[in-house]
Structure formats: C-alpha cells, structure tokens
Motif scaffolding. Structure first.
Motif, PDB file in Angstrom:
ATOM      1  N   THR B  88      27.237  48.279  50.692  1.00  0.00           N
ATOM      2  CA  THR B  88      27.076  47.109  49.834  1.00  0.00           C
ATOM      3  C   THR B  88      28.225  47.103  48.829  1.00  0.00           C
ATOM      4  N   LEU B  89      28.951  46.030  48.774  1.00  0.00           N
ATOM      5  CA  LEU B  89      30.053  45.930  47.824  1.00  0.00           C
ATOM      6  C   LEU B  89      29.525  45.314  46.542  1.00  0.00           C
ATOM      7  N   SER B  90      29.767  45.946  45.406  1.00  0.00           N
ATOM      8  CA  SER B  90      29.192  45.451  44.160  1.00  0.00           C
ATOM      9  C   SER B  90      30.275  45.088  43.160  1.00  0.00           C
ATOM     10  N   GLY B  91      29.905  44.385  42.108  1.00  0.00           N
ATOM     11  CA  GLY B  91      30.855  43.976  41.081  1.00  0.00           C
ATOM     12  C   GLY B  91      31.854  42.982  41.652  1.00  0.00           C
ATOM     13  N   ARG B  92      33.012  42.887  40.992  1.00  0.00           N
ATOM     14  CA  ARG B  92      34.005  41.930  41.454  1.00  0.00           C
ATOM     15  C   ARG B  92      35.399  42.286  40.906  1.00  0.00           C
ATOM     16  N   ILE B  93      36.317  42.437  41.806  1.00  0.00           N
ATOM     17  CA  ILE B  93      37.717  42.705  41.445  1.00  0.00           C
ATOM     18  C   ILE B  93      38.565  41.576  42.025  1.00  0.00           C
ATOM     19  N   ALA B  94      39.481  41.024  41.232  1.00  0.00           N
ATOM     20  CA  ALA B  94      40.397  40.005  41.744  1.00  0.00           C
ATOM     21  C   ALA B  94      41.742  40.656  42.031  1.00  0.00           C
ATOM     22  N   VAL B  95      42.165  40.613  43.294  1.00  0.00           N
ATOM     23  CA  VAL B  95      43.494  41.102  43.642  1.00  0.00           C
ATOM     24  C   VAL B  95      44.396  39.888  43.874  1.00  0.00           C
ATOM     25  N   CYS B  96      45.423  39.753  43.046  1.00  0.00           N
ATOM     26  CA  CYS B  96      46.323  38.599  43.096  1.00  0.00           C
ATOM     27  C   CYS B  96      47.719  39.082  43.481  1.00  0.00           C
ATOM     28  N   CYS B  97      48.490  38.261  44.187  1.00  0.00           N
ATOM     29  CA  CYS B  97      49.900  38.604  44.372  1.00  0.00           C
ATOM     30  C   CYS B  97      50.774  37.365  44.291  1.00  0.00           C
ATOM     31  N   ALA B  98      52.073  37.623  44.012  1.00  0.00           N
ATOM     32  CA  ALA B  98      52.991  36.527  43.706  1.00  0.00           C
ATOM     33  C   ALA B  98      53.526  35.845  44.956  1.00  0.00           C
ATOM     34  N   GLY B  99      53.935  36.636  45.960  1.00  0.00           N
ATOM     35  CA  GLY B  99      54.543  36.041  47.145  1.00  0.00           C
ATOM     36  C   GLY B  99      53.980  36.635  48.423  1.00  0.00           C
ATOM     37  N   ASP B 102      54.499  40.358  49.106  1.00  0.00           N
ATOM     38  CA  ASP B 102      53.741  41.331  48.314  1.00  0.00           C
ATOM     39  C   ASP B 102      52.386  41.651  48.934  1.00  0.00           C
ATOM     40  N   ILE B 103      52.049  40.981  50.046  1.00  0.00           N
ATOM     41  CA  ILE B 103      50.685  41.100  50.586  1.00  0.00           C
ATOM     42  C   ILE B 103      50.370  42.517  51.062  1.00  0.00           C
ATOM     43  N   GLY B 104      51.348  43.231  51.608  1.00  0.00           N
ATOM     44  CA  GLY B 104      51.079  44.588  52.068  1.00  0.00           C
ATOM     45  C   GLY B 104      50.546  45.469  50.946  1.00  0.00           C
ATOM     46  N   VAL B 105      51.218  45.423  49.792  1.00  0.00           N
ATOM     47  CA  VAL B 105      50.790  46.228  48.654  1.00  0.00           C
ATOM     48  C   VAL B 105      49.449  45.732  48.115  1.00  0.00           C
ATOM     49  N   ALA B 106      49.284  44.409  48.076  1.00  0.00           N
ATOM     50  CA  ALA B 106      48.018  43.844  47.595  1.00  0.00           C
ATOM     51  C   ALA B 106      46.857  44.282  48.486  1.00  0.00           C
ATOM     52  N   GLU B 107      47.090  44.307  49.790  1.00  0.00           N
ATOM     53  CA  GLU B 107      46.015  44.732  50.691  1.00  0.00           C
ATOM     54  C   GLU B 107      45.701  46.220  50.527  1.00  0.00           C
ATOM     55  N   GLU B 108      46.716  47.034  50.240  1.00  0.00           N
ATOM     56  CA  GLU B 108      46.437  48.454  49.995  1.00  0.00           C
ATOM     57  C   GLU B 108      45.491  48.590  48.813  1.00  0.00           C
ATOM     58  N   ALA B 109      45.735  47.782  47.775  1.00  0.00           N
ATOM     59  CA  ALA B 109      44.839  47.802  46.609  1.00  0.00           C
ATOM     60  C   ALA B 109      43.446  47.301  46.980  1.00  0.00           C
ATOM     61  N   ALA B 110      43.396  46.174  47.677  1.00  0.00           N
ATOM     62  CA  ALA B 110      42.108  45.545  47.999  1.00  0.00           C
ATOM     63  C   ALA B 110      41.267  46.447  48.894  1.00  0.00           C
ATOM     64  N   ARG B 119      33.425  44.879  45.529  1.00  0.00           N
ATOM     65  CA  ARG B 119      33.669  43.568  46.101  1.00  0.00           C
ATOM     66  C   ARG B 119      35.033  43.064  45.603  1.00  0.00           C
ATOM     67  N   VAL B 120      35.845  42.532  46.518  1.00  0.00           N
ATOM     68  CA  VAL B 120      37.201  42.116  46.148  1.00  0.00           C
ATOM     69  C   VAL B 120      37.438  40.650  46.525  1.00  0.00           C
ATOM     70  N   ASP B 121      37.956  39.861  45.602  1.00  0.00           N
ATOM     71  CA  ASP B 121      38.430  38.506  45.904  1.00  0.00           C
ATOM     72  C   ASP B 121      39.954  38.524  45.962  1.00  0.00           C
ATOM     73  N   ARG B 122      40.513  37.871  46.972  1.00  0.00           N
ATOM     74  CA  ARG B 122      41.968  37.871  47.129  1.00  0.00           C
ATOM     75  C   ARG B 122      42.568  36.522  46.706  1.00  0.00           C
ATOM     76  N   HIS B 123      43.631  36.549  45.947  1.00  0.00           N
ATOM     77  CA  HIS B 123      44.353  35.339  45.529  1.00  0.00           C
ATOM     78  C   HIS B 123      45.836  35.587  45.756  1.00  0.00           C
ATOM     79  N   GLU B 140      38.070  31.229  39.310  1.00  0.00           N
ATOM     80  CA  GLU B 140      37.577  32.301  40.174  1.00  0.00           C
ATOM     81  C   GLU B 140      38.035  33.674  39.668  1.00  0.00           C
ATOM     82  N   ILE B 141      39.291  33.734  39.285  1.00  0.00           N
ATOM     83  CA  ILE B 141      39.856  35.010  38.819  1.00  0.00           C
ATOM     84  C   ILE B 141      39.122  35.500  37.579  1.00  0.00           C
ATOM     85  N   ARG B 142      38.751  34.555  36.717  1.00  0.00           N
ATOM     86  CA  ARG B 142      38.077  34.948  35.472  1.00  0.00           C
ATOM     87  C   ARG B 142      36.697  35.553  35.703  1.00  0.00           C
TER      88      ARG B 142
END
Lengths: 227, 227, 227, 227, 227, 227, 227, 227
Positions: B88-99, B102-110, B119-123, B140-142
């Motif tokens: 069960t994924l709980s809470g909420r983390i927003a992972v954002c990237c600029a371009g 950058d998605i490879g690094v963002a996915e490593e974080a997510a 729980r992770v939301d991707r932007h 959403e990010i907030r």
C-alpha cells in the motif's frame, strides 16, 4: 573647435564615436583623481558630454570642481556631464531586477541607456520566489524592444523572462549572494545555460555593458538599418 | 530463518534497517556481475527484497537468473526484487522535472520512493521556459508532503517551485546540458543559491538520494513522530 | 488593520505567508540602515513579528529605536521582533555542530526554527575527531524529527550522523577552516557526496535555510498533512 | 654481475636504491609493451626483482614471456617479479578502505608494502555510514605502526581513523563516486582539511605512494634510526 | 588534582592524550579572548601544559595575565605554556623551507615538534633556484628520521628532497606567492604530483599538522613499536 | 486543422510561437530515435515546419522516413523540415568565425537565422593572428544589423570585431582548442571580459542560441517595434 | 673588497650572477623593513647595485636612510640602487600595454629591462578595441628584438601583436578587470591559447619576470652566443 | 610560379612568412582528410615545404599519396614535406624532458625547431627525482642559446633548469600524470610560479609552440638583429 590633445597618461580613442556610434566611456574605478579629471576634460572638449561608471564620491567632488554641471548617483555610481538641451528618449527598454540588492547594477544599465537617448522602464524586485510580482508587470515588459534582466544568487529571472517575451533578453549576473554564489559566478553560469531562447550574457555586475547593448538594439528597432 | 553470511568481498551493513529504518541499497555501477549476484542473494535472504540503482542490462540478466522475479527499468536503471504481497503506497510525494532528458533521474527518485512504500505523483517536462505548464499542475503539486525538483541546465525549476509550495523541496541537479553546464555543476550551484526557502540539494543525478529523503519526510507526515 | 504599503525601494512579498506558510524573512547584510528600518516597519505592520538574519550591531540599534522590543543575538546575528504572547514550541529538532567556531551558524539555524515555533535541542562541539562526544549524545539526537548537522573543515559530521539516525539530516557546510577548505567549499562537496542516506545540503553558512527547512519537516511530523 | 645498460628510450635511475633505500618502480600505464619489457629486463638484471604498477593484462602477458615467474593481480594491477627466497614480513601496517569499490587502490597500497617487506593487515569496507564495522576492528588497527585510509566519496574514513589512533594515517582519496566527487577531488580536499591530527594525503588513487610511505614509516619503527 | 570541568562554550576532548598520545591543541585564530583564556585554563589544569597555534599578540597578552609563564613567538604565532622541567629532545627531524617568506610556517612545524619532545634541525631558504644551498645541507638532512619540506610558489623543494632521502618527506605548501599561486593551491597540487617517492602532503600553511606528524614518525623511530 | 496531441513522453510548448514569436526547436542530441520522430510529427502538424539541432546521421535517416522532405547538414548537424514556398530572407546578419574548425558552430548559427527568415553573410577563417583577412571583409561586415562572432582558443575575434562595428556582437565561444582552452571555457571568459562594447555571450558551442538571438535583433531592425 | 656575510634571516644566492648572468633581485612585498634593509646592504656590498620589486613607500624611506641614492617609482613599485656611472642601453625591447590600468605592470617590465642594460620603447594604451592605435605604432614595434605584451581583461593584445611581428612576444596577464576576469586568470588563459605563434606567458602581474626574460633575449640578439 | 589559390574551406594566411618570418603550420588534429590534403597542396605550392602537427597515421597515408616524399613520425606526430636540399642547422637549442612519457611532446618541439633550421640537442628523462641525471648533462645544456623544459606531474624540471642557466627557458607542461595533475594544469601552474628567473610558459602539450619560440630566440642569437 579644435580637437583636444589626449593627456600623456592615456591614449583616448577619440575616433570611437565615428567607428562604433558611441564615444569612449570612462571606467573610473582605480583611476587616480588627477588623471580622471584630465580624461573628463579631454572627452568633454571632444564630445560636449562624458559618461563615467564605477565612480567614487571622492572622484565626483574632483570632477565637479572642474565641471559644476557634473551629476553623480551613488546607487549606480554613474558620474556624468550631460549636454544642456533636453534629450528626447526614444524607443523602450525594460530593465528588470530580482532583488533590492541588485538595484545598483540595474541602475547602471538604466542610466547608461538613458544617457544614450533611450527610454527605460524599471521593474525592480520581481525575483522568481514570488512570481506574481513578475506577472503583474509582464504586459508592460512585453512592450519593450529589449529586456535587461539583472539578478544574483541563482539568476533564474533571466530564464523566466526569456520564456515570456519575444525580444532579446540581456542577462546581467550580479555578485549579490554568499557562499557558493562565488561572487556572481553562479548566476552567470545559470544564465549561460538558460533553457529559454534569446538570452545572452555580459560580465558579472556589468550593468554598463548591458545598457550599452540594449541601446544598440533599441536604436535598431527605432531607427532601423533595414535592407 | 538464520541471518545469511555477508560475502567475503563485501562487509554488508545488515543492521542498517534497525538503525536507520531502511535496509542497505546496492549501487550497481562498476560492480562485477558475480559480486553483484552474491550481494543480491545475501540481502534477499536477510530482507526478502532488494533495491539496486544504476544497474546495466547485463547485470539485470545475471540477477534475473538467480531471482526470476527481478524487475529492471532501463529508464531509471533500477533493478529490484520486491516482496510478493501488494504494497500500500501512503502519503504523497510530487516528483517534478524540467525536461524530457531529466526523466531518467526523476524516475530513479520516484521508483525509490515507491519501493519504500510512498505514493508518488509525476509532473514531467514542466521547465520554466514555458511556465504555464508548471502552473497548470501547481494545485496537484501542492497536495504533496514533499516535492522533488529534478532539473539540468540552469536548474531554475527548484526556485520557482520553492516559491509556490509550503513543504520541503528536494532539488536534484542533473548532468543534462552542455558547455558551461559542466555536467551538472551549474544547476547544482543555482539550486544551492535559490532565492526561495525550503530547498535543499543532493548530488548531481542522485535521484536515489532524493527519493530516499522524500520517503523519510513523507513518512514523518503520514506516521508522525510527534512530541 | 489595513495592509501596510510596501516601501518604494522594495517590493515585499506580503502574500508569502499564505502561499508558503511563512512570512518573508529579511536578509539584513548590506542593506542601508534607513531601508532596513522601513522594511521592518512594513513587515511588522503586516505580520506583528519580523525575523532578520545577518544583522550588524549598528542595524540592531537603528531598528531598536523604532521597536524597543527588538532582540539581537551577536552570535547568530539574528535580529527579531517577536509577538508578546509566549510561544509553545512543539516537535523536536536536533541542531548539531562539529566545532566551537561553527556555533554562530548553528545558532542561526536553531533560533530560526524556534522563531517558527519548533522545539530545538542543541548538541555542539561533537566533531568526528573524538567520536565519544557524538555517541554520548546519540540517543538524545535520535529523538528528533529532523537533524541539522553544521560543520566546516572536512564536514564529516553529516555522514556520521546520517548513518546513525532514521530521520532527515540537513547538512550545513560552514566557512570555518583555512587553505583548501576554500571558505566552505570542501565541507559542501563532502556533504553532497556522503556515503550515508537521507542527507541534503544547503548553501555555505546558510543556518537560516537549514532552520527553515527543519521547521517545515518538524511541522509535517507534528501537524501531519496525511493522505 | 655487471650493471646492465639502461635502454636508450629511458634513463633509469639505477642509483636510487642506494640513495633512497628502494629501487625504481615502474609506472606501467601508457608504456609501449616492447619498452616495458626492456625496462623490466634492465631493472631485473640490476636488482633481481621488479615492481610495476597500473599494468594491463596485455602488458602482463608480454613480461611473462620474458620472465615466467612474473605475477599479476588484476585487482591492484600490480605486475611484479619477486626474488625466489621467502621474504619475512616485519612490523605491521593497517590498510583500511571505506567501500568495496576502493579495494583496487587499497590492494595497490597493501601489495606495494608487502613487496618492500612489511606485514600488512587489511580492513576493508568499513566506511563511516555504519561505524560499528570500523569499531569492531579498531583494536586490531591500533596495533599497526602506520594506518593507510583509502576512501572515495566524502573521504570521512581518514578523519574518523585519525581520531582513534596514535600513529600516522596516510590518506588516499579514490576516484570512486560520481557528480561532485569530481573524480576524487572531493575526498582529497576533505582529507586535507581533516579535523583530526596525524593525517597526510597522497594523490588521488595513489595506492602505490601510500604503500611506499607506509613502508618507510614501518621500517623506522621496526629498524629504528635512533639518535 | 581533580579533572577540571570543560567550559560551557566548548566540549574539550580531554581523553585525547590517552587515545592518540597527544593532548588537544588550541587553534587560536578567531576565538574570543575570554573563551581562549578559559580553554587554556581548562587544558592547563588537565595537562600542566598547553600548545596553541595561530595566536595573535592580543591573545598572548590575555593568556599571559592568567599564566605569566606563557611564551609567544610572533613568527610562528605559537602561544604555549610549557612544563617547568627541561625537556630532553630526542630523535631528529629536519625542517626545511624554500624561501624566507616560508619561515613562519616552518617555525610552526619546528616548534610544534619541539613541544612534543623532538629534536629539530632547521634548514631555511634552500629553494631550488639555487640548488647548491640545498646540496650543502643534504648530508645533515639525511640524518633525520623525517623531513618537513615547506614551500610556496611552485613547491619544487619537496620533489627534490624526496629524491635525495630515504625517510618520509612531509610536504607543506604555503600561501607565499601571487597570481596563479592561488594562495598555495599551486604548490599543494605540485607536491601531490611529485615524481619522487615517500612524499605526503598536508593543508596549505599547516605547519602544525606537519610538526605533529613528524613527531609521530620520529617517535616511532626512537621508541619503536616493533612487532 | 486540429492541433496535434503532444506525445506522452514530452510536454511540448505549442504556445511558444504566440508567446515568443518562434515555435519550439528540437535539441536532438541524446533523444531516442522513436521519440524524436514523434516530436517531429507533433511539431510538424502544429507548425508545418520543424527545426532541430545537434542531430546525428542516424536520427536524420529515421525522420526522413516519415518526412521525405527532411534536410540534414552534417557540418552544422541541423535537421529541418521547411515549408515548401520559397522564403524571402530579409535584413542582414554577419556570421564570422576565427578558424576552419569553428565552421560547424558558425553554420548552426547561420542556418538557424536563415530558417527564421533572415539573410546571412558568412565570413569564415578570419582569426586575429592575420588581421588583414578580417580587415578585407570589414566593410561587408559593417552592413549587417547584427554580428555573430564564433571563436575558440583565446576568442579574441569578438573583441576586435566589437571595436569595429556599431551594432550588437553576439559572441559564441567554441570548444576548439586543447589544454587550457578547457573545452571552450577560455574563449568564453575572454569574451565576457572584452574591452570592446556591445558584446554579449552565449554558451559554449551554442550556435543555435546566437542564430536565434541574431534573428530577433535583425527582425527588430527590419520590422521595427518603434515607440 | 671582501664578500659580505648573508644576514641570518636569509640565505642569499650570491653565486647567482656567475651562474645565470644576473644577481639576485629582491621581492620586497611582505618583507619586514629591518630585514629588507639588511638584504639591500648585503647585496649592495656584493654587487654595488640592487634591484627590488613590489616595494612600498615605507620600505623606500627605510632603505633611503641607509643608501641616499636609492630611487623609488610608485607606479612600478621598483626600488633600486644603481651604479653611478651612466649605463649604455643596448638593443631594443618594445613594452606594450592594452590600457592605462596596465601601466604599473608594464613599467615594472620596462624598468627591470633598463636596469639590466637594455633599451626599451614604450607603447601604452593600445588595446584591441581601437586597433588603429596599435597599427600606428606597429612599425616601431617591429624594430624590437623582443616584445612584451601587457594586458588584463581578455588579454587579446598578445594575440594581435603575435600575428604582426617576427620576434618573441612575452605575454603578461594583469589583474586589471572585474567579475570573470578572476584577478587575471582570464587573460592568462587567453594568452596561453593564442592562435598566433611565438607567444609565451609569465605569471599574472609579473612584469619583472617579463622584463628579465626580455633582457635575456635582447642580450642574445645584441651580444650573440652563436655556434 | 603563380601563387596557388587557397581552398574554399580555408582562408590560408599566405602572407604570414613575410610578416612573421615563418609560413603557416597546419594543426592536423580534427581536420577532414580531404581538406588536409588540399591544405598541404596549397601550402606546398606556395612554400615548397609544409609542416603539420598532431597528425594521425591515417592522415599521413593520405598526404603521402599526393606527396610521396612526406615524412611522418608517430612519436611526435609531426607530418612534414621538406625541401630536397640538405638544411644546415645553426645555433643550438637544448630540448630537455623529465620522463619517458614526455618524449612525444619534447620531440614535437625538437623537430619543429629542426624544421626551421635550428640545431637541437636532446636531454631526455632527466627529472628532478634523480638530480644526478640532470647534473651530468648541465654543461652541455649550458651551451644552448635557449632551453626547452618539458615536464608533466609537478613540472619541477623548469625551475631547476632555470636556476642553472643564463638563457631563456621555455617551459612546456604536459598532460602526463593522473588525479590532481588535472591533465597538465598542475605542471602549468607550477611553471608559471617558478622561483627561478627567465622562465616563460606555453599551453599544455604545446611542443610546437615551444619549438617555434625557441627557433625565434636561437635565430636572434645566431643572426642577430642588433641595434
């Protein structure tokens, strides 16, 4: 009137106006007071006006003695002798800065551009940590032929502006910050790597250079040099 | 079940989960394949699950032979063996990237954060040169307890996000860029000098570190550790 | 009460509290005394309290004249006007530092966190050259929701703490040292490359930033923002 | 036996043993295979043994053809021809390293010291993120006349060891890490700024240099050169 | 005599002598005078002697008031309280420096070593631009158990000495120089890349660190710690 | 025609043309071929033309399969789909470069400007070691509304041009050189410190950025945006 | 006359004239006044003349007291005692500089060369932003056996001169500039990467070194040392 | 014979010989083979001889096809077409290098000087870790009109030579080394900060530049250009 002799301790480039459109401007910092007065005299004789940057209070007092009409602004540290007739300012340049500590550099840019006959709008303290400040000004900024973006710390103002306007953005990194801002190196690097288009960069704290360049661009837009 | 022996070529920190809340994670890059398989075996016996980062396709195939349930994502380069029961994924983390780069690094974080039960939301691709993309996501990010901001080039995304949210922003500079981006040094410096508050920085391309830290913060918000 | 006007030489972000949870904080260094007093007045009218960092004795005396309740701490250089009612400090933040010369930065972090309503425990002069000092405090440190690790020289304190606790460690490099410490660059780089997890880094000597971030994390743990 | 001629492409320092106590050691990296074999021949004739560092598999095969007794270790990349009689190893040097990726450099140090007749104890993968691993070995480490501390990333191992022993610690930064580790610059700077005493530093990845120096120190302790 | 209490503004490591063989030494620079006197009192009570480095004239006068037997040397900036009985200096350390401007750092090394009971020979102003000065001393230098090589500018002294002796050379780069000496970075880098063996390096201007380490090595040679 | 959907792996800024006057341009380097084709399709549908930079031969072949009218220039590495109707090139931009190795970057600038509808004059291999080459072209160069100065090594071309023309000079440092050119850092620094006026700088090898900016300036001169 | 004793605080290289053709020159900066006077006395006795660089007004007054014939030039900061008989200056060296702020360094070079008996022509303030100033002097400059090019900022003067003459150009970067001139690092790097031939570089602001080297070259041309 | 046309992809400086005394030399690295052959053809027609540096085997084969008399040396990577008549080599240049790995750069210097008609003596592998090798050659070295000192690592060879000779020393740092040699930056900095006089420096690995400059100096000594 005869062209004045250049003083022996300098080799003034009195042909510069003909060649590049603007007379030589004096970088006052570090110049001996007596030499500075001599240079102002020589340039004033040749041009009837003089612009100097990075001047000190002490240098101001010395030049003022020779030319009572001299003006000095302690914020921008610009020391100038202007022609008497009122100058019509044409076109439009937007000078923006991120924080209150960047105002000195922003004013150097703005007053340089004004000295060369350009109309300048100022938009200060509109850094990206509170973007509503920038967006409340963006319609005004978009009216300019050229935008000057002055910022220290992480220098993100240039990128954000670059993404919102269709004219050149001249980015001026400032030495405002501490630690890893490395006296302006960090905003300089950030500005060089902007993800937005149409941005070019001048040296750290070089408000004068930005104002000069903005003037060239604005003049092209107002006077044209079409083909 | 008996605690497995640590292999001779490594000195695994099997007490780490007790001490810090998370078991040891494997940095796969540069490890000999045979050693890597040995380390996965040892950790799997001890924990019933293993997370590895910066793995290659070849390392994946070797580990998969020993543990057919192994998963590998070539974008994030994460190589993991998960427990069978659904998490069960709980809470909420927003992972954002600029371009998009950058998605490879963002996915490593997510994916790191998800592995640890968050729980992770991707932007993604919401860089500052077109701010409407960021602002269309800001509500959403907030909602997140923690924001991860991944960006290369001038790294301005972190500053803009930092000015818009009330929770911690973990900034991850990436090596995306060229010339004076200096393989990520420029966004790193920019992020360290952000004019916005609540921003801290991890090493260049360290998506894992950001995901781990985001997990700690999200866990504090969901589980609390009040006084 | 009506919102006060922002002074002309600044463009205060009076919406920041609504947007990010904390009102604007004043970076006093380099501000003209008259401007500083004006900014304090404006922020005090809007918020009833003001926090300033890197203030000088002289700035203190000028602000005190306008607001006799102003407090100044020469060690942290924090200049603040607090609300009269006693504040309840909640949660728990551990502020640690390596040497006695790091105390100024540590206090900036600690007092910032206290200003925002957090309870702070101090653990000073516990550098890694004599690890018994750190270990005699480790049980107390583990009670915190967030650890601030302040260190100059080689900055190893952050790594050692990161390996011993399960909550976020905010690392603050200081400019304490000489020669190749490069005014704090060396501990900054060391902290970014920590072999321990859960560590993120702020700018050199940025105690304020660490205190602000620690406050955000501690608030999440005490108030929650669960999903 | 007559002294062999130095080959024309080199100017071997065959007097070095007399002057500094150790014969010339060959840095193999980048040397043409034919030249390398010639150098080994010349040194073998002069000394009856040869030590080479940073050798490749290919160089090994070429030297082995000339001297079948040649030994090569792919981890340390040491390529040596030893004297036949068993060497008595005297004194005691502790070679420690932080992570498994540092073992190559640590072995270069350890095998160099052994080649010069020193007894070496190895303590590998005892980095500071899990200090219990170091402390479980500390009594053994304290028995040494000299400690070699090999670490990449933030290099904190040297500081922690330096605070626990009374003998010299030779710190060897390694290029293990990524991003701001800058190929070993970060641990090098950290080690130079250690808050502990008795630490000195050699070049990045210079296991050989540390092993040589440790040998000199151990020899002083075992043989003495008292006054 | 009872162990004195450590003052509240410091957390003195009074166990250090037991652990590492030498009591804590005071880095005076930047310490408030009152605090410094308190630290000297505490250490004097515990050890009967105190060594401090980088002290100012003003700090000397304050400490002298409390302990009239305090000695201060303005060249090395060492501020010490020694035990009354005459100390026998044993073994032999050679402290060498390249130019007259390096003497301050060289003296810090020499006097530190003497404080810890070592006999020191001084060889000053023997830089490599006039090698006859070095060679006229080389026989004396070779008698030492350890050589300290102090140099600024290009730091070549360490390499030349390293090629002539069979004992460890501790290289101390100094900030003597201008322009691209970068305050000692250039000799530091040069010393780390020496083509000679047996050289290790300490931080820029760290005469104290070199003296401490030289003392450890000389003690091993004179007292032995054989196996 | 309906606006095409942006592909899921990207978040294309299809409003950019309206906001900044130019549609999004594709940085091809590092993009997966399939993604690149998708992005070209999406942008082509929206704009009827696409400009991409830093493309490889392989990427060209893939895009060409989807759009046979695609053009690729291996020197500039520009990959573009142009509208069928002949474009009238207006105004005048001078693109200059110092050496033959700088031509790739110069062509990226020139072809970018041409894509956006500007007339471009090329002046290549006119570096300052033989100034007669530059002076034989100077009258032609002076006819431009904007000068792009591309140079590696010491980058002096920008300064010399800046002193001879009255319009903006956009300086592009290139990574041409070796040793202390530091992959373009040296000409970048030199250009930022030019003693001539009217010079601004873009990132190393950023021919595209210079061409884009030159286009903005030339457009202002030809179309005007007067006040 | 008997050779004077070298003072105890220095180890003067009185053989240098025999070995290298020139007696030792004193780097005055940072030397204690009493020591400086002692050194001047010793060198004067040995040589009958003394040259010192980077001297202060205060040092001048002290030396003048001992030797009333001492001369001091505050621009170059050269402090010298010359032989009485008039010196014939032979050969020809051209010392050029870019701006008026570079004159101090240029004079250090020129006066050093004159002290060693060389004829010097000065060409000051001939920087590349107005090349006509340089070209009006080029015929004179071409008469020299050696050219010294002194410049700060972007240092382009050296490259332009190097392309116009057939004799060695000694480039002297100066610390004139601000921001990214990095105290002379930028012109130094630019000069090292010059596209012109026959240029070599000395340390930042090292006018003395350039004057010395120019003297060696001019002497070879006038006296010859043919084979 | 008519002057050949310069090829369109280059703008050869065929006036250079008249202006500077030497014809243009080709930097081969990175040039397309077809272009390189074209450039050789053009220069050969104009001068009857061509010198190229940093050439590859493949480039050699292509040029050889057009000019069978082409010579290539894989150590120095010099690719040249010489005039048929035997050249008399005059004067004397000493080219020295520190280690065997520096020979490639040293040969580039030596062969460049020989191409321009100078006699060259080679003194290789005489680094400072075994000074007897240098001193056994010093009398020969002193016969030269100019000394080239090639060294990597710490670059101390230049300082030691500079202290022993009375003629100019041209220092060439090489990229030989590892870790903190930073690809030649360390010997470059060391050479710029030499404590010896008469030393100037060229770019890293720039053997050609040193050979060219040595040729200019030797020519002045042999031919004179007296006044």
């Amino acid at each position: 009137m005869q062209k004045s002799q250049t003083p022996e301790y300098a080799n003034l480039d009195l042909e510069r106006k003909k060649r590049t459109g603007c007379a030589e401007v004096v970088f006052c910092e570090g110049k001996a007071t007596a030499h500075l007065v001599g240079i102002y005299k020589c340039l004033y004789e040749a041009e009837g006006e003089v612009l100097g940057t990075r001047a000190s209070e002490e240098q101001y007092l010395a030049v003022k003695e020779a030319f009572p009409q001299t003006c000095y602004d302690p914020v921008s540290r610009i020391l100038k002798i202007e022609k008497e007739q009122t100058r019509t300012l044409s076109g439009r340049i937007a000078v923006c800065c991120a924080g209150t500590s960047d105002i000195g550099v922003a004013e150097e840019a703005a007053q340089t551009a004004e000295f060369f006959g350009n109309r300048v709008d100022r938009h200060y303290d509109i850094g990206v940590s509170g973007l509503h400040r920038l967006f409340s000004r963006i319609d005004e900024i978009r009216k300019a032929n050229c935008v000057v973006a002055v910022a220290g710390m992480e220098g993100a103002l240039a990128s954000v502006l670059g993404g919102q306007v269709s004219v050149p953005v001249i980015a001026v990194p400032t030495s405002v910050g501490y630690g890893t801002s490395f006296h302006g190196l960090t905003p300089l690097l950030a500005m060089l790597n902007s993800c937005a288009n149409g941005i070019s960069v001048v040296n750290i704290d070089n408000g004068y250079g930005a104002g000069y360049l903005a003037s060239q661009i604005n003049r092209l837009a107002t006077d044209g040099k079409k083909d």
